[in-house]
Design a protein around this motif. Structure first.
Motif, PDB file in Angstrom:
ATOM      1  N   TYR A 240       0.836  -1.208   0.000  1.00  0.00           N
ATOM      2  CA  TYR A 240       0.000   0.000   0.000  1.00  0.00           C
ATOM      3  C   TYR A 240       0.870   1.257   0.000  1.00  0.00           C
ATOM      4  O   TYR A 240       0.364   2.365  -0.155  1.00  0.00           O
ATOM      5  CB  TYR A 240      -0.930   0.009   1.220  1.00  0.00           C
TER       6      TYR A 240
ATOM      7  N   ASP B  71      -9.505  -0.882   8.482  1.00  0.00           N
ATOM      8  CA  ASP B  71      -8.483  -1.250   7.501  1.00  0.00           C
ATOM      9  C   ASP B  71      -7.369  -2.110   8.079  1.00  0.00           C
ATOM     10  O   ASP B  71      -6.311  -2.238   7.472  1.00  0.00           O
ATOM     11  CB  ASP B  71      -7.888   0.018   6.868  1.00  0.00           C
TER      12      ASP B  71
ATOM     13  N   LYS C 247      -5.263  -4.593   6.028  1.00  0.00           N
ATOM     14  CA  LYS C 247      -4.190  -4.199   5.119  1.00  0.00           C
ATOM     15  C   LYS C 247      -2.832  -4.669   5.640  1.00  0.00           C
ATOM     16  O   LYS C 247      -1.899  -4.857   4.862  1.00  0.00           O
ATOM     17  CB  LYS C 247      -4.182  -2.681   4.925  1.00  0.00           C
TER      18      LYS C 247
ATOM     19  N   ALA D 139      -0.259  -6.511   2.939  1.00  0.00           N
ATOM     20  CA  ALA D 139       0.793  -5.607   2.473  1.00  0.00           C
ATOM     21  C   ALA D 139       1.878  -6.337   1.667  1.00  0.00           C
ATOM     22  O   ALA D 139       2.167  -5.958   0.527  1.00  0.00           O
ATOM     23  CB  ALA D 139       1.410  -4.890   3.666  1.00  0.00           C
TER      24      ALA D 139
ATOM     25  N   TRP E 182       2.568  -6.345  -7.333  1.00  0.00           N
ATOM     26  CA  TRP E 182       2.196  -4.971  -7.631  1.00  0.00           C
ATOM     27  C   TRP E 182       2.072  -4.688  -9.122  1.00  0.00           C
ATOM     28  O   TRP E 182       1.180  -3.952  -9.567  1.00  0.00           O
ATOM     29  CB  TRP E 182       3.174  -3.985  -6.964  1.00  0.00           C
TER      30      TRP E 182
ATOM     31  N   GLU F 271      -7.978  -6.992  -5.024  1.00  0.00           N
ATOM     32  CA  GLU F 271      -7.331  -7.789  -3.974  1.00  0.00           C
ATOM     33  C   GLU F 271      -7.915  -9.188  -3.958  1.00  0.00           C
ATOM     34  O   GLU F 271      -7.189 -10.193  -3.900  1.00  0.00           O
ATOM     35  CB  GLU F 271      -7.569  -7.147  -2.594  1.00  0.00           C
TER      36      GLU F 271
ATOM     37  N   HIS G  12      -9.050  -6.844   1.922  1.00  0.00           N
ATOM     38  CA  HIS G  12      -8.582  -6.440   3.244  1.00  0.00           C
ATOM     39  C   HIS G  12      -9.721  -6.305   4.262  1.00  0.00           C
ATOM     40  O   HIS G  12      -9.495  -6.454   5.455  1.00  0.00           O
ATOM     41  CB  HIS G  12      -7.767  -5.140   3.158  1.00  0.00           C
TER      42      HIS G  12
ATOM     43  N   GLY H 253      -2.676   5.565   0.348  1.00  0.00           N
ATOM     44  CA  GLY H 253      -1.582   4.740  -0.145  1.00  0.00           C
ATOM     45  C   GLY H 253      -1.706   4.488  -1.627  1.00  0.00           C
ATOM     46  O   GLY H 253      -2.340   5.253  -2.356  1.00  0.00           O
ATOM     47  N   SER H 254      -1.103   3.366  -2.069  1.00  0.00           N
ATOM     48  CA  SER H 254      -1.115   3.047  -3.496  1.00  0.00           C
ATOM     49  C   SER H 254      -2.532   2.744  -3.969  1.00  0.00           C
ATOM     50  O   SER H 254      -2.806   2.786  -5.160  1.00  0.00           O
ATOM     51  CB  SER H 254      -0.218   1.845  -3.753  1.00  0.00           C
ATOM     52  N   ASP H 255      -3.434   2.423  -3.034  1.00  0.00           N
ATOM     53  CA  ASP H 255      -4.814   2.149  -3.442  1.00  0.00           C
ATOM     54  C   ASP H 255      -5.611   3.440  -3.654  1.00  0.00           C
ATOM     55  O   ASP H 255      -6.730   3.399  -4.160  1.00  0.00           O
ATOM     56  CB  ASP H 255      -5.530   1.227  -2.436  1.00  0.00           C
TER      57      ASP H 255
END
Lengths: 294, 222
Positions: free
Chosen positions: A111, A151, A154, A158, A165, A184, A192, A248-250
């Motif tokens: 993330y 969350d 997560k 991770a 990724w 996911e 998650h 984050g990356s999401d």
């Protein structure tokens, strides 16, 4: 159970079990505090009884009551005094600080969250949930706790997410309308939200919290008796995402549930007001980041 | 969370208490917005660099990072890095005068201060229109020349499919464009919209402006 469902359940348990190994075990007093927040007949005595049992909680209570955020004229010197002065607010603070030991990872791979991002997102989600709960019959303390834990899954995803990724990125680029939790599930076998619910299931929390965590990305699928709290956590999470401080990356790659928004009668003005309120609610908690003694 | 109902029996006392508080607030400078010290620094209440940097080597000053928190702004001149993390639907506006190497950055959360007069009075940097106006002011006060200035806009992500409800990002971005135009700043680069979270930085040693997204390669706007 179909073969597919069995495989899904196994994936869920594996992720949750692997993550649980690394988790500091939440003290039993936390479960008692949460149960107390759910108790309409609680009073200062009952709260003080729980807090006094644990020396850590007692010390934390005094520190919180004497912090700049509350600025009482005279110093608070006893736990009872702290409990009477702050009431439920004190319990929320204590739970938030305990959760920091679990969520406050300096970095979360996959993330790609930095600087305790997961905890900072979670305290915003919690603050928004407590405020949104007034639009339902859900107790604000329970909504707050569920928001804080929404969350937690997560943590389990991770590392697996980081390993795959490139695939995740390709999917996000190919489909502008895709949802991260669906990704996911497709790539890693579970999302998650469900993993988080699986992780906290053994903490003996009220079932409403577990259900809200499990369904926070699709509250309309929650069982009817837990739908209101799932709606609250869903919208609270969207508001925290929108603020974005700790995204984050999401990113904002999630779908909103129209029925939840209609049920809570959310308007643009409400969203904006919430964003402001949440930032002022969490300002003092954010200061903990730079204060090693806290 | 402090939402106790107002005491209806004694409205007068509440009014008087509020008035006293307001007067006290006016007498002392307001606390910093969000968690950032940037505002305090901006008002001259904190040294512009942390003590270790001012006593340290030139290298440390060059690398000094000034983190701009949510609803805050900061400026720097000649050296140092202005950086803001995690722009969701929020917007970062960067002003840079490459000649004098004065840079300024703000990070605001909502577009329009006229929507919420009460909050905009206490936290003007929360709203795009007021934050950008203040940004331009501190930029010139620090020695930036508006005629040489370049403006950059980053952020404004949105959740898809919710129309206006969660399109604060889009409205934030429009407010940045309109306000900068009104103040006659030329937008030289931007990266707005989409659904990603962004971190924006301005390195005053090199003039580089970089946008980073978790999980992607960083992009240079300048």
């Amino acid at each position: 159970m179909t073969r597919e469902a069995i495989r899904h359940t196994i994936a869920l348990r594996q992720y949750a079990a692997a993550a649980a190994v690394e988790l500091p075990i939440p003290p039993a007093v936390m479960a008692r505090m949460v149960a107390l927040m759910d108790d309409p007949k609680r009073d200062a005595y009952k709260i003080a009884e729980v807090v006094e049992v644990d020396p850590g909680l007692g010390a934390d209570s005094l520190r919180i009551a004497n912090s700049a955020a509350f600025a009482f004229r005279n110093p608070v010197t006893s736990i009872r005094q702290a409990v009477v002065a702050l009431g439920e607010r004190l319990m929320r603070e204590l739970i938030a600080r305990r959760m920091r030991a679990i969520l406050g990872r300096p970095e979360l791979p996959g993330y790609e969250m930095l600087n305790e991002g997961l905890w900072r997102h979670s305290i915003r989600c919690a603050a928004a949930a407590a405020r949104l709960s007034s639009r339902t019959a859900v107790s604000p303390g329970i909504a707050y706790t569920a928001g804080l834990m929404a969350d937690i899954g997560k943590l389990a995803l991770a590392q697996p997410l980081r390993e795959r990724w490139d695939e995740v990125r390709a999917r996000l680029e190919a489909d502008a309308d895709c949802a991260f939790d669906v990704l996911e599930d497709e790539l890693l076998g579970a999302d998650h939200a469900e993993i988080g619910a699986e992780m906290i299931r053994r903490w003996t929390l009220p079932p409403a919290i577990v259900a809200a965590v499990a369904h926070h990305h699709h509250p309309s699928a929650a069982p009817a008796k837990h739908r209101a709290i799932a709606n609250v956590i869903h919208v609270a999470d969207l508001v925290a995402m929108q603020i974005g401080v700790a995204a984050g990356s999401d990113g904002l790659w999630y779908r909103s549930d129209e029925r939840a928004i209609a049920a809570l009668e959310i308007t643009p003005a409400i969203v904006e007001g919430l964003m402001c309120d949440v930032e002022s609610d969490v300002a003092h908690l954010e200061e903990l980041l730079s204060d090693p003694s806290a | 969370m402090n939402d106790r109902p107002p005491d209806r029996r004694r409205p007068r006392l509440t009014v008087i208490r509020d008035r006293i508080r307001r007067l006290a607030d006016q007498a002392r400078p307001a606390p910093p917005a969000g968690s950032s010290f940037a505002v305090l620094r901006e008002r001259g209440l904190l040294p512009s660099q942390p003590p270790e940097a001012s006593t340290g080597s030139a290298q440390e000053v060059r690398n000094e990072r000034i983190v701009v928190g949510v609803n805050a702004l900061a400026t720097a001149r000649g050296a140092g890095v202005l950086i803001t993390y995690g722009l969701g639907s929020c917007i970062a506006v960067i002003l840079l005068d490459p000649n004098s190497r004065v840079g300024a950055m703000c990070h605001y959360m909502l577009p329009d201060s006229t929507q919420d007069p009460r909050r905009s009075a206490s936290q003007p940097l929360m709203f795009g229109d007021m934050a950008i106006a203040q940004l331009a002011e501190v930029f010139t006060r620090r020695g930036g020349d508006p005629r040489n200035a370049e403006a950059y806009v980053v952020g404004g992500a949105s959740l898809s499919g919710m129309g206006d409800l969660f399109d604060i990002g889009g409205r934030n971005a429009r407010m940045a464009r309109v306000t900068l135009e009104r103040l006659r700043y030329h937008v030289r680069g931007h990266e707005v919209g989409d659904r990603t979270s962004r971190t924006a930085s301005l390195d005053l040693n090199t003039g580089a402006i970089v946008v980073a997204t978790p999980g992607l390669a960083p992009r240079r706007l300048r």
